[in-house]
Write a protein that holds these residues in place. Structure first.
Motif, PDB file in Angstrom:
ATOM      1  N   PHE A  94       0.845  -1.194   0.000  1.00  0.00           N
ATOM      2  CA  PHE A  94       0.000   0.000   0.000  1.00  0.00           C
ATOM      3  C   PHE A  94       0.880   1.243   0.000  1.00  0.00           C
ATOM      4  CE2 PHE A  94      -2.523   3.126   2.659  1.00  0.00           C
ATOM      5  CZ  PHE A  94      -3.433   3.447   1.669  1.00  0.00           C
ATOM      6  N   VAL A  95       0.588   2.183  -0.890  1.00  0.00           N
ATOM      7  CA  VAL A  95       1.356   3.416  -0.975  1.00  0.00           C
ATOM      8  C   VAL A  95       0.627   4.515  -0.204  1.00  0.00           C
ATOM      9  CG1 VAL A  95       2.447   5.094  -2.499  1.00  0.00           C
ATOM     10  CG2 VAL A  95       2.217   2.712  -3.230  1.00  0.00           C
ATOM     11  N   SER A  96       1.310   5.082   0.778  1.00  0.00           N
ATOM     12  CA  SER A  96       0.717   6.089   1.646  1.00  0.00           C
ATOM     13  C   SER A  96       1.576   7.355   1.636  1.00  0.00           C
ATOM     14  CB  SER A  96       0.570   5.515   3.058  1.00  0.00           C
ATOM     15  OG  SER A  96      -0.172   6.388   3.896  1.00  0.00           O
ATOM     16  N   ILE A  97       1.367   8.220   2.627  1.00  0.00           N
ATOM     17  CA  ILE A  97       1.989   9.544   2.644  1.00  0.00           C
ATOM     18  C   ILE A  97       2.723   9.748   3.961  1.00  0.00           C
ATOM     19  CG2 ILE A  97       1.593  12.017   2.371  1.00  0.00           C
ATOM     20  CD1 ILE A  97      -1.158  11.275   1.159  1.00  0.00           C
ATOM     21  N   VAL A  98       3.898  10.321   3.894  1.00  0.00           N
ATOM     22  CA  VAL A  98       4.652  10.642   5.108  1.00  0.00           C
ATOM     23  C   VAL A  98       3.842  11.626   5.968  1.00  0.00           C
ATOM     24  CG1 VAL A  98       6.701  11.818   5.999  1.00  0.00           C
ATOM     25  CG2 VAL A  98       6.907  10.234   4.071  1.00  0.00           C
ATOM     26  N   GLY A  99       3.731  11.323   7.240  1.00  0.00           N
ATOM     27  CA  GLY A  99       3.065  12.225   8.174  1.00  0.00           C
ATOM     28  C   GLY A  99       1.615  11.934   8.458  1.00  0.00           C
ATOM     29  N   VAL A 100       1.068  10.851   7.889  1.00  0.00           N
ATOM     30  CA  VAL A 100      -0.362  10.589   8.097  1.00  0.00           C
ATOM     31  C   VAL A 100      -0.694  10.273   9.554  1.00  0.00           C
ATOM     32  CG1 VAL A 100      -0.803   9.845   5.736  1.00  0.00           C
ATOM     33  CG2 VAL A 100      -0.094   8.155   7.440  1.00  0.00           C
ATOM     34  N   ASP A 101       0.301   9.875  10.317  1.00  0.00           N
ATOM     35  CA  ASP A 101       0.053   9.528  11.711  1.00  0.00           C
ATOM     36  C   ASP A 101       0.208  10.713  12.662  1.00  0.00           C
ATOM     37  OD1 ASP A 101       2.737   9.621  11.101  1.00  0.00           O
ATOM     38  OD2 ASP A 101       3.309   8.027  12.486  1.00  0.00           O
ATOM     39  N   THR A 102       0.694  11.840  12.162  1.00  0.00           N
ATOM     40  CA  THR A 102       0.927  12.983  13.041  1.00  0.00           C
ATOM     41  C   THR A 102       0.243  14.269  12.583  1.00  0.00           C
ATOM     42  OG1 THR A 102       2.992  13.463  11.860  1.00  0.00           O
ATOM     43  CG2 THR A 102       3.159  12.123  13.855  1.00  0.00           C
ATOM     44  N   ILE A 103      -0.209  14.328  11.352  1.00  0.00           N
ATOM     45  CA  ILE A 103      -0.852  15.534  10.831  1.00  0.00           C
ATOM     46  C   ILE A 103      -2.365  15.353  10.852  1.00  0.00           C
ATOM     47  CG2 ILE A 103      -1.100  17.056   8.831  1.00  0.00           C
ATOM     48  CD1 ILE A 103       1.725  16.211   7.988  1.00  0.00           C
ATOM     49  N   PRO A 104      -3.084  16.162  11.628  1.00  0.00           N
ATOM     50  CA  PRO A 104      -4.538  15.995  11.762  1.00  0.00           C
ATOM     51  C   PRO A 104      -5.304  16.580  10.576  1.00  0.00           C
ATOM     52  CG  PRO A 104      -3.814  17.832  13.113  1.00  0.00           C
ATOM     53  CD  PRO A 104      -2.571  17.239  12.513  1.00  0.00           C
ATOM     54  N   TYR A 105      -5.123  15.951   9.446  1.00  0.00           N
ATOM     55  CA  TYR A 105      -5.772  16.370   8.204  1.00  0.00           C
ATOM     56  C   TYR A 105      -6.724  15.250   7.799  1.00  0.00           C
ATOM     57  CZ  TYR A 105      -6.052  18.015   3.320  1.00  0.00           C
ATOM     58  OH  TYR A 105      -6.478  18.469   2.102  1.00  0.00           O
ATOM     59  N   PRO A 106      -7.990  15.551   7.456  1.00  0.00           N
ATOM     60  CA  PRO A 106      -8.977  14.488   7.218  1.00  0.00           C
ATOM     61  C   PRO A 106      -8.532  13.412   6.232  1.00  0.00           C
ATOM     62  CG  PRO A 106     -10.066  16.620   7.318  1.00  0.00           C
ATOM     63  CD  PRO A 106      -8.596  16.903   7.367  1.00  0.00           C
TER      64      PRO A 106
END
Length: 246
Positions: A94-106
């Motif tokens: 699965f390709v995801s994005i750096v920071g998804v666990d710390t940036i509170p963006y929907p």
């Protein structure tokens, strides 16, 4: 040679991934809910997935409904993994994005939930920084205004073909869980990148760096979306612009 199912095969990342994997001799099955790809299936409903996954050795999951902030992505990922389980449990990346666990963006919260589903399945998760194409799209959108606003944050853009190369390497030696994060070759300031775009297009519009309110923007300002210790040696922003803007 492996048989690989690729979701999002017509997307910004999917196209270079498909091309690279085919040059490596793999049988790549492009998946889309629209006609024109090798297999037609709907991730949201699950229709067609069992047929598409039959005989597959690995799955690269790039599909995402970015225009609707990932609406349906969690359901689609769950349906994909359930079908993969029925098909004999091929490796899923699965390709995801750096920071998804710390940036509170929907949208990032959606990505994080999908990541967990893949990890529970036993697949791999590759996080990358923002694509050059994403930054270019932001610059183009901003230049529609009389005064060009640019977010006052650092960015670490990366070429999709460099992400594709890491995906190919991951498929050659599959690993469960989170893979090392992948970042672009340079950490730069977004206003500078937007100015590069204006210069490349011959625009003399005034550019203004802006700071937005909210916790998500504060996290971006703090660099939660960057991995300066994981630089690639790939295509730079300047190289990308030179090719894309003629």
């Amino acid at each position: 040679m492996k048989t690989i199912l690729l979701t999002g095969a017509t997307g910004t990342l999917g196209r270079p991934v498909a091309a690279l994997l085919r040059t490596h001799g793999h049988d790549v099955r492009g998946l889309s809910r629209n006609p024109g790809q090798d297999f037609r299936a709907d991730l949201t409903s699950g229709n067609g997935l069992d047929t598409a996954l039959r005989g597959v050795d690995a799955v690269v999951h790039c599909a995402s409904d970015t225009r609707r902030m990932g609406r349906g992505d969690v359901t689609g990922t769950r349906n994909l993994l359930n079908a993969a389980t029925r098909a004999g449990h091929p490796y899923v990346l699965f390709v995801s994005i750096v920071g998804v666990d710390t940036i509170p963006y929907p949208y990032y919260r959606v990505k994080l939930r999908a990541e967990q589903l893949v990890r529970d399945y036993g697949g791999g998760v590759l996080r990358a920084t923002q694509f050059h194409d994403f930054v270019l799209g932001g610059a183009r959108l901003a230049t529609r205004l009389p005064i060009v606003p640019a977010p006052d944050v650092a960015v670490q853009p990366i070429a999709t073909r460099d992400v594709a190369a890491r995906i190919a390497a991951a498929l050659a030696a599959p690993v469960s869980g989170r893979l090392p994060d992948l970042g672009g070759p340079q950490v730069l300031q977004a206003p500078d990148l937007f100015r590069d775009y204006l210069d490349a297009t011959g625009s003399t519009r005034r550019l203004v760096a802006v700071r937005l309110p909210g916790a998500a923007f504060r996290a971006f300002r703090a660099g939660a979306h960057l991995v300066p210790g994981h630089l690639t040696a790939g295509e730079t922003w300047a190289d990308f612009l030179q090719v894309r803007i003629r």
